[in-house]
Write an enzyme that holds these catalytic residues in place. Structure first.
Site, short mmCIF file in Angstrom:
data_model
loop_
_atom_site.label_atom_id
_atom_site.label_comp_id
_atom_site.label_asym_id
_atom_site.label_seq_id
_atom_site.Cartn_x
_atom_site.Cartn_y
_atom_site.Cartn_z
N HIS A 356 0.80 -1.23 0.00
CA HIS A 356 0.00 0.00 0.00
C HIS A 356 0.83 1.28 0.00
CE1 HIS A 356 -3.96 -1.90 0.80
NE2 HIS A 356 -3.21 -2.82 1.38
N LYS A 545 -8.04 14.12 4.44
CA LYS A 545 -7.19 12.93 4.41
C LYS A 545 -6.19 13.09 5.54
CE LYS A 545 -6.04 14.12 0.09
NZ LYS A 545 -6.22 12.90 -0.64
N ARG A 546 -5.41 12.03 5.85
CA ARG A 546 -4.38 12.19 6.86
C ARG A 546 -3.42 13.31 6.46
NH1 ARG A 546 -4.05 8.51 11.27
NH2 ARG A 546 -2.08 9.56 11.63
N LYS A 551 1.13 14.44 0.72
CA LYS A 551 -0.24 14.73 0.26
C LYS A 551 -0.43 16.21 -0.04
CE LYS A 551 -2.11 10.83 2.94
NZ LYS A 551 -2.84 9.95 2.00
N THR A 653 -8.46 6.66 -1.92
CA THR A 653 -9.82 6.13 -2.03
C THR A 653 -10.82 7.24 -1.73
OG1 THR A 653 -9.50 5.29 0.20
CG2 THR A 653 -9.37 3.69 -1.59
N LYS A 657 -14.67 8.48 -3.40
CA LYS A 657 -15.88 8.85 -2.67
C LYS A 657 -16.41 10.19 -3.17
CE LYS A 657 -13.92 6.24 1.04
NZ LYS A 657 -12.91 6.26 2.11
C1 26Q Z 1 3.79 0.39 10.17
C2 26Q Z 1 4.68 0.02 11.17
C3 26Q Z 1 4.58 0.55 12.44
C4 26Q Z 1 3.56 1.46 12.72
C5 26Q Z 1 2.67 1.83 11.73
C6 26Q Z 1 2.80 1.31 10.45
C7 26Q Z 1 1.84 1.72 9.38
C8 26Q Z 1 0.51 1.94 9.69
C9 26Q Z 1 -0.39 2.33 8.71
C10 26Q Z 1 2.25 1.89 8.06
C11 26Q Z 1 1.33 2.27 7.09
C12 26Q Z 1 0.00 2.50 7.40
C13 26Q Z 1 -1.02 2.91 6.44
C14 26Q Z 1 -0.85 3.02 5.13
C15 26Q Z 1 -1.95 3.47 4.27
O1 26Q Z 1 -3.02 3.80 4.72
N1 26Q Z 1 -1.74 3.49 2.95
C16 26Q Z 1 -2.79 3.92 2.04
O2 26Q Z 1 -3.49 2.76 1.61
C17 26Q Z 1 -4.63 3.12 0.83
C18 26Q Z 1 -5.39 1.85 0.52
O3 26Q Z 1 -4.70 1.09 -0.42
C19 26Q Z 1 -4.20 3.86 -0.41
O4 26Q Z 1 -5.35 4.28 -1.10
C20 26Q Z 1 -3.35 5.08 -0.05
O5 26Q Z 1 -2.84 5.69 -1.22
C21 26Q Z 1 -2.22 4.67 0.87
O6 26Q Z 1 -1.51 5.80 1.32
#
Ligand code: 26Q
Length: 810
Positions: A356, A545-546, A551, A653, A657
């Site tokens: 992702h 978004k975050r 971004k 995503t 929406k």
């Molecule tokens: C990893 C290790 C330790 C702590 C946290 C994490 C961690 C947590 C969440 C690493 C990544 C995430 C989240 C990633 C994420 O949300 N990616 C998004 O995924 C969406 C669904 O596929 C995409 O639409 C977005 O583009 C992408 O940024």
């Protein structure tokens, strides 16, 4: 008639729950009681359906999908489940009949915020779609006591508060103590060799119990019901009051707290990895419990694990559940006495990996020391996987080849989770066409050359029943009227039929009216929550978004400052009035992201107080952006800001929406924006900025942000403005330094200055089109009509057909 009967029946069931669970009559009940009673009624229906589903799946010996994810951002469930089950109308009637307001009851449900953003919300949409498509599927995650924090804005700054969602949220959960699993941490391994075969013994470990709390999930127009299995952590040693005198009491309490802290809180980092011991414990905890549970059931049904891969596929949502790979190996080797090769074959035919993110800082690399001490047996297995992989790579590329080092699973005393996934999984997929290409040709280029057939693309999708029909009832009616019914609910491509009305003035006028109504509704909500009055005559321009530098919320702010300056200089500046709406949570430790939130609030404040901006320019930061707020906002949005640096946003995503709710997109050719552009063509989207290829070429050549700054008077003015500071006394030299000189890192890493002029020009095009409502509404209609491909149903069909090899409805 049938409905009124069903209303009565529903009212009786709700009353029975009120009486039995809370000892109250309808007159004595609060909104919270009423919500819980309704949830229990709906839960009972789903629970019965789930029992029937499980029986059918078992009898049919069908292949099951197990979707493992550290995050499931479910949001609210009552209205959604009732809608899918076809009992929403009678339930609303019953609620009214009992003297309550259904809207208020739905509002009293807390969001299940068990996720950060895109990845977690995607898992939730997929679980719904898998259920609707009648695929036997289970989601697995952790039953975090505290979900994503609640955000307050105090003096312009983000403050985090705990999100205790389980108060009311546990109405949905069914605790299955009888299916508890034991997970072992720490200790050491004693080898026992029997000829060539080792029987490792794990000693001195600490146990944590994993107790499943199942959340049933309803599909639309089907009795098929799946569950989300959330593991709760419990200590195996109950605190025994009688130990008090012996001095062991505190030790017992401590041990209990150590165990239960595992399910305490969701890590609030999005697209960012930090090597925290508790996070690794969370990962192994949920993965080990999940694998044990699946394998136990399989063994009970088939008496062997030899056919495991024929009956199960495990999809891992990013690398966070990677430990399923060595954990399955551990069970097959140590508990079932399989030989390595046979065990490896079963594992590698079962597990598939979705990536992702391409951001280097999000790639998981766990320190060996931490890994080894926390999971000694798993460490041993990973070492053996890594050793064998290295031999294979060296045979292929030759010893000392750079590719062998790049693809290594253990390197520099770190375990690289993505490489472990690539080695062991039978499929690896990206989440948009562009992202999947970048994986093949950049991030995982070596592995792609080794085994190109493994690499797939499945473009993301969203649950259009939630994100269109449920949240935008007026648009839903228009679609039904124009497409001849509600077929589109199960066949999203039927949205296309809307396009027949692209030149129908009455339909376009109605579409415009729906948007105006939705804007008013949203403005009412904002007013009641915060007292802020939104200008509903202005274009609603939204970026939610975050918060992350890639971004580029800051690019949006730079442009707003430009507009402001222009307006000050020239009071007659001919300008389409705009209301800019932002919503974003920043990871609590991400300093720059928090500064950008503060900046947005400084700008909002200044503009609100300046009479020049009255009725023309407005900026509002929406506090605590979350699923239930997005549901109110999407139907009211007109312009969707999708402005990430090309090549960085895996898919997005939110963009989908907005599109489904008729907002037009201003965006870069990044992530799924590329495919949105393919669908609607140049004339129905506002594309700007460098392409991913141009970004990478520019970086290779050497990007000099300073030159862009020096050569652009607008940028110079904006930077000076940020440096000099705002009426609230805050100045942002730290942010301008990051853009112009770098402040220790590369200047303007995300190329805001390079894209600024092009962004400005795209906004001018937006303003022009907006002044022609007929053209705007026509574009909006075309966007809705061509958004069907972004339904999660389509994504899940792709997974089912190209990766999972499971049949589905439709
Ligand atoms: C990893 C290790 C330790 C702590 C946290 C994490 C961690 C947590 C969440 C690493 C990544 C995430 C989240 C990633 C994420 O949300 N990616 C998004 O995924 C969406 C669904 O596929 C995409 O639409 C977005 O583009 C992408 O940024």
């Amino acid at each position: 008639m049938a409905d009124s009967f069903r209303k009565d029946q529903m009212a009786q069931m709700i009353l029975a729950k009120l009486r039995r669970n809370f000892g109250r009559t309808a007159e004595q009940a609060t909104n919270a009681h009423m919500f819980q009673a309704c949830a229990l009624v709906v839960r009972d229906i789903m629970s019965a359906n789930n029992i029937a589903t499980e029986k059918l799946v078992q009898l049919g010996q069908q292949r099951q999908v197990h979707y493992l994810s550290m995050e499931f951002l479910m949001g609210r469930s009552l209205e959604k489940n009732a809608f899918n089950l076809g009992v929403l109308e009678p339930m609303k009637e019953a609620i009214k009949f009992l003297g309550f307001d259904p809207g208020e009851i739905f509002e009293s449900e807390p969001d299940a915020g068990l996720g950060n953003g895109g990845l977690g919300r995607l898992a939730a949409c997929y679980l719904e779609a898998m259920t609707t498509l009648e695929i036997p599927a289970t989601g697995y995650s952790i039953c975090y006591e505290l979900g994503i924090f609640k955000q307050k804005i105090v003096d312009g700054q983000q403050v985090e508060l705990a999100d205790n969602w389980l108060d009311l949220g546990d109405s949905w959960l069914i605790t299955r103590t009888d299916e508890t699993e034991e997970v072992k941490f720490g200790g050491r391994i004693i080898d026992h060799w029997e000829g060539n075969i080792n029987h490792p013994e794990h000693v001195e470990y600490t146990s944590v119990l994993a107790v499943p709390r199942d959340m049933p999930v309803a599909g639309y127009n089907t009795d098929h019901t799946n569950v989300l299995r959330l593991w709760d952590a419990k200590s195996p040693t109950p605190v025994d009051m009688s130990l008090y005198s012996s001095g062991d009491y505190l030790k017992a309490v401590e041990r209990q707290a150590m165990a239960e802290v595992i399910a305490k809180v969701l890590y609030p980092d999005d697209n960012h990895y930090e090597g925290k011991s508790l996070r690794l414990r969370q990962q192994y905890f949920f993965v080990s419990a999940t694998v044990q549970s699946i394998m136990r059931k399989h063994r009970a049904q088939y008496g062997t694990l030899r056919n495991f891969h024929e009956k199960h596929v495990i999809q891992i949502n990013d690398t966070h559940p990677t430990l399923v790979i060595p954990e399955m190996m551990r069970i097959l080797l140590d508990e079932e006495s399989y030989e390595w090769d046979e065990a490896w074959e079963i594992v590698t035919k079962t597990v598939a990996y979705t990536n992702h993110t391409v951001l280097a800082e999000a790639l998981e690399r766990w320190p060996q020391q931490l890994f080894e001490s926390l999971l000694p047996r798993i460490w041993g297995i990973v070492c053996e996987i890594a050793r064998r992989y290295q031999i294979e790579l060296e045979r292929h590329f030759g010893q000392g080849d750079g590719r062998v080092a790049r693809m290594a699973i253990i390197w520099d005393n770190e375990v690289r989770m993505a490489n472990l996934c690539i080695c062991a999984c039978f499929a690896v997929n990206g989440v948009s066409a562009l992202h999947s290409e970048i994986l093949k040709h950049d991030v995982f280029a070596d592995a792609y050359r080794l085994d190109p057939g493994k690499f797939k693309n499945v473009t993301n999708g969203i649950d259009h029943r939630r994100w269109l029909s449920e949240i935008n009832p007026k648009l839903d009616s228009l679609i039904r009227d124009c497409t001849g019914g509600d077929d589109y609910l199960l066949q999203a491509y039927k949205l296309k039929e809307l396009e027949k009305h692209a030149d129908d003035a009455a339909v376009l006028e109605r579409l415009g009216q729906i948007k105006r109504d939705n804007k008013l509704r949203f403005a009412d909500y904002v007013k009641s929550e915060s007292g802020i009055l939104l200008n509903t005559d202005a274009l609603f321009d939204v970026q939610v978004k975050r918060l992350h530098e890639y971004k580029r919320q800051l690019l949006n702010v730079l442009h707003i400052i430009y507009l402001y300056q222009h307006m000050k200089e020239d009071p007659h500046f001919d300008f389409q009035p705009r209301t800019f709406l932002f919503g974003a949570k920043a990871a609590p430790g991400y300093y720059v992201a928090k500064r950008i939130i503060r900046l947005i609030n400084s700008v909002a404040d200044m503009i609100a107080k300046d009479p020049v901006c009255k009725d023309r320019l407005q900026v509002t930061f929406l506090e605590n952006y979350r699923v239930s707020l997005a549901e109110k906002l999407m139907p009211a949005s007109e312009l969707s800001e999708q402005i990430s640096t090309a090549g960085k946003e895996a898919s997005g995503t939110g963009n989908m929406k907005f599109m489904m709710n008729g907002a037009l997109t201003i965006g870069t050719l990044d992530g799924a924006n590329v495919e949105m552009h393919d669908q609607v063509g140049d004339n129905n989207i506002f594309i700007f900025g460098l392409t991913a290829q141009e970004v990478s070429d520019l970086k290779a050549k050497g990007y000099h942000a300073y030159d862009y700054y020096m050569n652009n008077p607008d940028l110079k003015w904006i930077m000076k403005f940020l440096n000099d500071g705002f009426p609230d006394g805050e100045s942002y030299g730290d942010l301008t330094r990051r853009l112009i000189s770098g402040d220790g890192c590369p200047a303007d890493e995300y190329l805001l200055l390079a894209d600024f002029e092009s962004y400005k020009a795209a906004h001018e095009r937006v303003g022009k089109v907006y002044r022609d409502p007929k053209q705007w509404n026509r574009m909006s209609l075309i966007n809705i009509a061509r958004s069907g491909i972004f339904a999660a149903d389509r994504s899940i069909c792709d997974y089912a057909e190209t990766i999972w090899d499971v049949p589905h409805r439709g």
